[in-house]
Design a protein around this motif. Sequence first.
Motif, PDB file in Angstrom:
ATOM      1  N   ILE A  57       0.856  -1.614  -0.669  1.00  0.00           N
ATOM      2  CA  ILE A  57       0.048   0.250   0.193  1.00  0.00           C
ATOM      3  C   ILE A  57       0.569   0.746  -0.082  1.00  0.00           C
ATOM      4  CG2 ILE A  57      -1.768   1.311   0.833  1.00  0.00           C
ATOM      5  CD1 ILE A  57      -2.941  -1.676   2.022  1.00  0.00           C
ATOM      6  N   MET A  58       1.887   1.591   0.530  1.00  0.00           N
ATOM      7  CA  MET A  58       3.125   1.900   0.890  1.00  0.00           C
ATOM      8  C   MET A  58       3.682   2.641  -0.168  1.00  0.00           C
ATOM      9  SD  MET A  58       4.359   1.785   4.929  1.00  0.00           S
ATOM     10  CE  MET A  58       3.953   0.508   5.885  1.00  0.00           C
ATOM     11  N   LEU A  59       3.611   1.639  -1.178  1.00  0.00           N
ATOM     12  CA  LEU A  59       4.923   2.193  -2.329  1.00  0.00           C
ATOM     13  C   LEU A  59       3.980   1.560  -3.676  1.00  0.00           C
ATOM     14  CD1 LEU A  59       7.357  -0.263  -1.746  1.00  0.00           C
ATOM     15  CD2 LEU A  59       7.836   2.029  -2.108  1.00  0.00           C
ATOM     16  N   GLY A  60       2.352   1.853  -3.244  1.00  0.00           N
ATOM     17  CA  GLY A  60       1.176   1.912  -4.369  1.00  0.00           C
ATOM     18  C   GLY A  60       1.315   0.623  -5.240  1.00  0.00           C
ATOM     19  N   LEU A  61       2.211  -0.526  -4.978  1.00  0.00           N
ATOM     20  CA  LEU A  61       2.399  -1.375  -5.917  1.00  0.00           C
ATOM     21  C   LEU A  61       1.125  -2.068  -6.115  1.00  0.00           C
ATOM     22  CD1 LEU A  61       5.424  -4.079  -3.815  1.00  0.00           C
ATOM     23  CD2 LEU A  61       5.257  -1.568  -5.922  1.00  0.00           C
ATOM     24  N   SER A  62       0.499  -2.934  -7.398  1.00  0.00           N
ATOM     25  CA  SER A  62      -0.969  -3.713  -7.325  1.00  0.00           C
ATOM     26  C   SER A  62      -0.319  -5.087  -8.082  1.00  0.00           C
ATOM     27  CB  SER A  62      -1.682  -2.636  -7.703  1.00  0.00           C
ATOM     28  OG  SER A  62      -0.853  -2.026  -9.273  1.00  0.00           O
ATOM     29  N   GLY A  63      -1.689  -5.637  -8.269  1.00  0.00           N
ATOM     30  CA  GLY A  63      -1.271  -6.862  -8.673  1.00  0.00           C
ATOM     31  C   GLY A  63      -0.347  -7.975  -7.847  1.00  0.00           C
ATOM     32  N   ILE A  64      -0.488  -8.501  -7.132  1.00  0.00           N
ATOM     33  CA  ILE A  64       1.119  -8.875  -6.267  1.00  0.00           C
ATOM     34  C   ILE A  64       0.400 -10.329  -6.682  1.00  0.00           C
ATOM     35  CG2 ILE A  64       2.265  -9.644  -4.193  1.00  0.00           C
ATOM     36  CD1 ILE A  64       2.075  -6.543  -3.839  1.00  0.00           C
ATOM     37  N   VAL A  65       1.536 -10.635  -7.243  1.00  0.00           N
ATOM     38  CA  VAL A  65       1.478 -12.372  -7.649  1.00  0.00           C
ATOM     39  C   VAL A  65       2.094 -13.046  -5.954  1.00  0.00           C
ATOM     40  CG1 VAL A  65       1.437 -14.458  -8.955  1.00  0.00           C
ATOM     41  CG2 VAL A  65       0.202 -12.300  -9.832  1.00  0.00           C
ATOM     42  N   TYR A  66       3.089 -13.091  -6.376  1.00  0.00           N
ATOM     43  CA  TYR A  66       4.088 -13.577  -5.337  1.00  0.00           C
ATOM     44  C   TYR A  66       4.722 -12.541  -4.280  1.00  0.00           C
ATOM     45  CZ  TYR A  66       4.017 -17.087  -8.906  1.00  0.00           C
ATOM     46  OH  TYR A  66       3.598 -18.142 -10.123  1.00  0.00           O
ATOM     47  N   ASP A  67       5.051 -13.280  -3.099  1.00  0.00           N
ATOM     48  CA  ASP A  67       5.553 -12.652  -1.746  1.00  0.00           C
ATOM     49  C   ASP A  67       6.814 -13.792  -1.691  1.00  0.00           C
ATOM     50  OD1 ASP A  67       4.384 -15.115  -0.593  1.00  0.00           O
ATOM     51  OD2 ASP A  67       2.360 -13.709   0.019  1.00  0.00           O
ATOM     52  N   LEU A  68       7.164 -13.313   0.220  1.00  0.00           N
ATOM     53  CA  LEU A  68       8.293 -13.658   0.766  1.00  0.00           C
ATOM     54  C   LEU A  68       8.224 -15.126   1.042  1.00  0.00           C
ATOM     55  CD1 LEU A  68      11.094 -13.591   1.862  1.00  0.00           C
ATOM     56  CD2 LEU A  68       9.450 -12.556   3.898  1.00  0.00           C
ATOM     57  N   GLY A  69       6.606 -16.026   1.735  1.00  0.00           N
ATOM     58  CA  GLY A  69       6.268 -17.046   1.484  1.00  0.00           C
ATOM     59  C   GLY A  69       6.315 -17.995   0.520  1.00  0.00           C
ATOM     60  N   ASP A  70       6.081 -17.288  -0.935  1.00  0.00           N
ATOM     61  CA  ASP A  70       6.073 -17.756  -1.797  1.00  0.00           C
ATOM     62  C   ASP A  70       7.510 -18.114  -2.555  1.00  0.00           C
ATOM     63  OD1 ASP A  70       3.092 -18.272  -3.086  1.00  0.00           O
ATOM     64  OD2 ASP A  70       3.474 -16.044  -3.057  1.00  0.00           O
ATOM     65  N   LEU A  71       8.526 -17.204  -1.750  1.00  0.00           N
ATOM     66  CA  LEU A  71       9.781 -17.336  -2.583  1.00  0.00           C
ATOM     67  C   LEU A  71      10.378 -18.288  -1.157  1.00  0.00           C
ATOM     68  CD1 LEU A  71      12.496 -16.673  -3.711  1.00  0.00           C
ATOM     69  CD2 LEU A  71      12.513 -14.690  -2.342  1.00  0.00           C
ATOM     70  N   LEU A  72       9.726 -18.717   0.695  1.00  0.00           N
ATOM     71  CA  LEU A  72      10.828 -19.140   0.567  1.00  0.00           C
ATOM     72  C   LEU A  72       9.930 -20.128   0.699  1.00  0.00           C
ATOM     73  CD1 LEU A  72      10.908 -16.860   4.083  1.00  0.00           C
ATOM     74  CD2 LEU A  72      12.921 -17.303   2.164  1.00  0.00           C
ATOM     75  N   GLU A  73       8.826 -20.884   0.213  1.00  0.00           N
ATOM     76  CA  GLU A  73       8.644 -22.464   0.476  1.00  0.00           C
ATOM     77  C   GLU A  73       8.117 -22.408  -1.316  1.00  0.00           C
ATOM     78  OE1 GLU A  73       4.385 -21.668   1.778  1.00  0.00           O
ATOM     79  OE2 GLU A  73       5.601 -21.829   3.806  1.00  0.00           O
ATOM     80  N   GLY A  74       9.076 -21.941  -2.006  1.00  0.00           N
ATOM     81  CA  GLY A  74       9.297 -22.062  -3.194  1.00  0.00           C
ATOM     82  C   GLY A  74       8.599 -22.472  -4.775  1.00  0.00           C
ATOM     83  N   ARG A  75       7.579 -21.697  -4.083  1.00  0.00           N
ATOM     84  CA  ARG A  75       6.784 -21.351  -5.335  1.00  0.00           C
ATOM     85  C   ARG A  75       7.130 -20.455  -6.470  1.00  0.00           C
ATOM     86  NH1 ARG A  75       3.995 -21.938  -0.470  1.00  0.00           N
ATOM     87  NH2 ARG A  75       3.218 -19.653   0.684  1.00  0.00           N
ATOM     88  N   CYS A  76       8.017 -19.928  -6.661  1.00  0.00           N
ATOM     89  CA  CYS A  76       8.226 -18.870  -7.099  1.00  0.00           C
ATOM     90  C   CYS A  76      10.121 -18.392  -7.146  1.00  0.00           C
ATOM     91  CB  CYS A  76       7.299 -17.508  -6.743  1.00  0.00           C
ATOM     92  SG  CYS A  76       8.445 -16.608  -5.910  1.00  0.00           S
ATOM     93  N   ASN A  77      10.285 -17.849  -8.423  1.00  0.00           N
ATOM     94  CA  ASN A  77      11.737 -17.210  -8.623  1.00  0.00           C
ATOM     95  C   ASN A  77      12.801 -16.665  -7.953  1.00  0.00           C
ATOM     96  OD1 ASN A  77      11.264 -16.013 -10.332  1.00  0.00           O
ATOM     97  ND2 ASN A  77      11.926 -17.972 -12.067  1.00  0.00           N
ATOM     98  N   ILE A  78      13.017 -16.068  -7.924  1.00  0.00           N
ATOM     99  CA  ILE A  78      13.497 -14.767  -7.202  1.00  0.00           C
ATOM    100  C   ILE A  78      13.369 -13.837  -7.851  1.00  0.00           C
ATOM    101  CG2 ILE A  78      16.188 -14.456  -7.875  1.00  0.00           C
ATOM    102  CD1 ILE A  78      14.578 -12.926  -4.459  1.00  0.00           C
ATOM    103  N   ASN A  79      13.156 -14.103  -9.131  1.00  0.00           N
ATOM    104  CA  ASN A  79      12.889 -12.679 -10.253  1.00  0.00           C
ATOM    105  C   ASN A  79      11.580 -12.315  -9.857  1.00  0.00           C
ATOM    106  OD1 ASN A  79      15.469 -12.410 -11.510  1.00  0.00           O
ATOM    107  ND2 ASN A  79      15.247 -14.015 -12.989  1.00  0.00           N
ATOM    108  N   SER A  80      10.335 -13.640  -9.615  1.00  0.00           N
ATOM    109  CA  SER A  80       8.774 -13.538  -9.872  1.00  0.00           C
ATOM    110  C   SER A  80       8.657 -12.277  -7.869  1.00  0.00           C
ATOM    111  CB  SER A  80       8.112 -15.006  -9.844  1.00  0.00           C
ATOM    112  OG  SER A  80       8.746 -14.952 -10.731  1.00  0.00           O
ATOM    113  N   ALA A  81       9.499 -12.327  -7.262  1.00  0.00           N
ATOM    114  CA  ALA A  81       8.985 -11.825  -5.579  1.00  0.00           C
ATOM    115  C   ALA A  81       9.213 -10.272  -6.216  1.00  0.00           C
ATOM    116  CB  ALA A  81       9.845 -13.541  -4.704  1.00  0.00           C
ATOM    117  N   ILE A  82      10.315 -10.342  -6.664  1.00  0.00           N
ATOM    118  CA  ILE A  82      10.859  -8.831  -6.450  1.00  0.00           C
ATOM    119  C   ILE A  82      10.437  -8.320  -7.040  1.00  0.00           C
ATOM    120  CG2 ILE A  82      12.759  -7.723  -6.544  1.00  0.00           C
ATOM    121  CD1 ILE A  82      14.928  -9.555  -6.216  1.00  0.00           C
ATOM    122  N   ILE A  83       9.824  -6.810  -7.011  1.00  0.00           N
ATOM    123  CA  ILE A  83       8.839  -6.094  -7.339  1.00  0.00           C
ATOM    124  C   ILE A  83       9.479  -4.745  -7.427  1.00  0.00           C
ATOM    125  CG2 ILE A  83       6.261  -5.105  -7.109  1.00  0.00           C
ATOM    126  CD1 ILE A  83       5.212  -7.295  -5.726  1.00  0.00           C
TER     127      ILE A  83
END
Length: 252
Positions: A57-83
């Motif tokens: 909300i603070m950064l005005g990010l929208s349409g977030i698909v992946y977060d830190l949990g997805d990254l740590l639990e192997g559901r995405c790669n680093i490029n997908s988690a960094i917004i």
Amino acid sequence: MAVRQAVRPAAKVIAVTSGKGGVGKSTLTVSLGIAAASGGKKVLLIELDAGLRGMDIMLGLSGIVYDLGDLLEGRCNINSAIIPSPNIPQLYAIVAPVSMAGPMRIQDLRLLIGGLRGYFDMIFLDMPAGLGLGIRATCALADLALIISTPDPVCIRDGGQVVRELVSRGFTDHRLLINRVNRKMLRHRVVEDLDEVIDGVGSQLIGVVPEDPEVTLFSSGGKIPDSKGELQKICRAVCKRIDGEYEPLIVR
């Protein structure tokens, strides 16, 4: 953001932490990131408070698909988690998980931060408040801890607890950032003066942030702070001090 071969010195990792919640820790983490990125640094913000996401909300990010949990639990790669921030070039974020199957493991966070250090100039970690994961992760991951405290007795006491716990674990590179300073509180002797905050927390002062309506607008609606406003002036000065530059302390 595609992560390519690292060509820069390892990033400085700054843990932003506090003894209690509600002191403006996340808002200051984002504000410091904006200040550093606006000053030419390549900056990554990582939000570690699982279930209490607010950085989007603070950064005005929208349409977030992946977060830190997805990254740590192997559901995405680093490029997908960094917004990337849509408003501030050179500013990137990994937002907190809405939920996780299990607790965050320090060894996983250490591998993540170690792998990212070479791609950024500064990495700010928005830690959970209190004496649990925030303390353990600060000691394992950070080069510097910023202790956020407001000038009220409960927050001062809890900030002091954080400092004592860090020191007991051998982590001594910490600084105090006092937030929401209201001269009315000082006049009514809620605390005597800012020296009482510094002495009570037991950490060297790095900055003082006054209570400001601009901060409320920013934290509640993604309104990026004015680069010429007081909040960003203070955060730029704090970032310079983190880098070891001399910058006069701004106290209004």
